[in-house]
Enzyme design. Sequence first.
Site, PDB file in Angstrom:
ATOM      1  N   GLY A  20       8.643  -7.072   2.351  1.00  0.00           N
ATOM      2  CA  GLY A  20       9.922  -6.684   3.093  1.00  0.00           C
ATOM      3  C   GLY A  20      11.428  -7.197   2.627  1.00  0.00           C
ATOM      4  O   GLY A  20      12.480  -7.092   2.890  1.00  0.00           O
TER       5      GLY A  20
ATOM      6  N   ASN B 202       7.039   0.512   0.611  1.00  0.00           N
ATOM      7  CA  ASN B 202       7.287   0.905   1.832  1.00  0.00           C
ATOM      8  C   ASN B 202       8.770   0.763   2.221  1.00  0.00           C
ATOM      9  O   ASN B 202       9.512   1.732   2.191  1.00  0.00           O
ATOM     10  CB  ASN B 202       6.365   0.168   2.848  1.00  0.00           C
ATOM     11  CG  ASN B 202       6.665   0.640   4.356  1.00  0.00           C
ATOM     12  OD1 ASN B 202       7.621   1.645   4.800  1.00  0.00           O
ATOM     13  ND2 ASN B 202       6.221  -0.033   5.278  1.00  0.00           N
TER      14      ASN B 202
ATOM     15  N   ALA C  86       4.223  -5.517  -1.966  1.00  0.00           N
ATOM     16  CA  ALA C  86       5.210  -6.242  -1.305  1.00  0.00           C
ATOM     17  C   ALA C  86       6.340  -6.805  -2.074  1.00  0.00           C
ATOM     18  O   ALA C  86       5.927  -7.384  -3.280  1.00  0.00           O
ATOM     19  CB  ALA C  86       4.307  -7.511  -0.403  1.00  0.00           C
ATOM     20  N   GLY C  87       7.596  -6.621  -1.611  1.00  0.00           N
ATOM     21  CA  GLY C  87       8.653  -7.166  -2.313  1.00  0.00           C
ATOM     22  C   GLY C  87       9.489  -6.370  -3.156  1.00  0.00           C
ATOM     23  O   GLY C  87      10.533  -6.892  -3.754  1.00  0.00           O
TER      24      GLY C  87
ATOM     25  N   LYS D 161      -7.559  -1.670   3.027  1.00  0.00           N
ATOM     26  CA  LYS D 161      -6.540  -2.669   2.478  1.00  0.00           C
ATOM     27  C   LYS D 161      -6.800  -3.858   3.547  1.00  0.00           C
ATOM     28  O   LYS D 161      -6.596  -3.711   4.473  1.00  0.00           O
ATOM     29  CB  LYS D 161      -5.223  -2.234   2.377  1.00  0.00           C
ATOM     30  CG  LYS D 161      -4.368  -3.332   1.756  1.00  0.00           C
ATOM     31  CD  LYS D 161      -3.035  -2.780   1.983  1.00  0.00           C
ATOM     32  CE  LYS D 161      -1.975  -3.958   1.832  1.00  0.00           C
ATOM     33  NZ  LYS D 161      -0.519  -3.696   2.100  1.00  0.00           N
TER      34      LYS D 161
END
Length: 217
Positions: free
Chosen positions: A121, A169, A147-148, A60
């Site tokens: 995040g 995550n 992400a997000g 990645k």
Amino acid sequence: MVTVAVRRVNILDKKKPILTDFINPKKIVFLPNTAGCFNSEEALRTLRLAREMGGWKLVKLEVLGDKKTLYPDMIETIKSTKTLVKEGFKVMVYCTDDPLLAKKLEDNGASAIMPLASPIGSGLGLQNKVNISLIIKQSKVPVIVDAGIGTASDATIAMELGCDGVLINSAIAEAKKPILMAKAFKDAVIAGRNSYLAGRMNKNYFARASSPSKGLI
């Protein structure tokens, strides 16, 4: 699949604990990433090291633009993608939600397009469903929202749009009950994918009776 920040985990000192002591790479696919890299040189060096140490070719790529927003530097990202593909890597690429730049990544050999839903995040969820939809419609490689994502319903929305997956995550790690949140995400992804495959009804701007009007008394 577990993405691994190569710059942030021990992969060199065998006297200290390493990630493979806890997660078996024969059972779980490792996806080395370049988190923390802010230029092409850093990213290339990191992934070459990952291949040298673990034999990993599926990677990645993320090349960040600045420390405040953690938005990807797309010029450096595209340059890095070209080089890695030439070196035989299969590159999954973290990118902005710009359809034109996403197409350039695919044209330069990216194995998967990974547009952000919102800043890393942030937990803000999908901020631009239109652009994500455009990327999905034009792409011949998997599209994975990265992400997000903040909660399970965000994952459902992404999957309903036609995404091939989501990368999670913070939404799980920072939940009050991470294991329960992980289960919620699993259910959400399945529901969203099934909803996409089922094909939603058309949207209308006016009411339409759900029961037939023929034969009304």
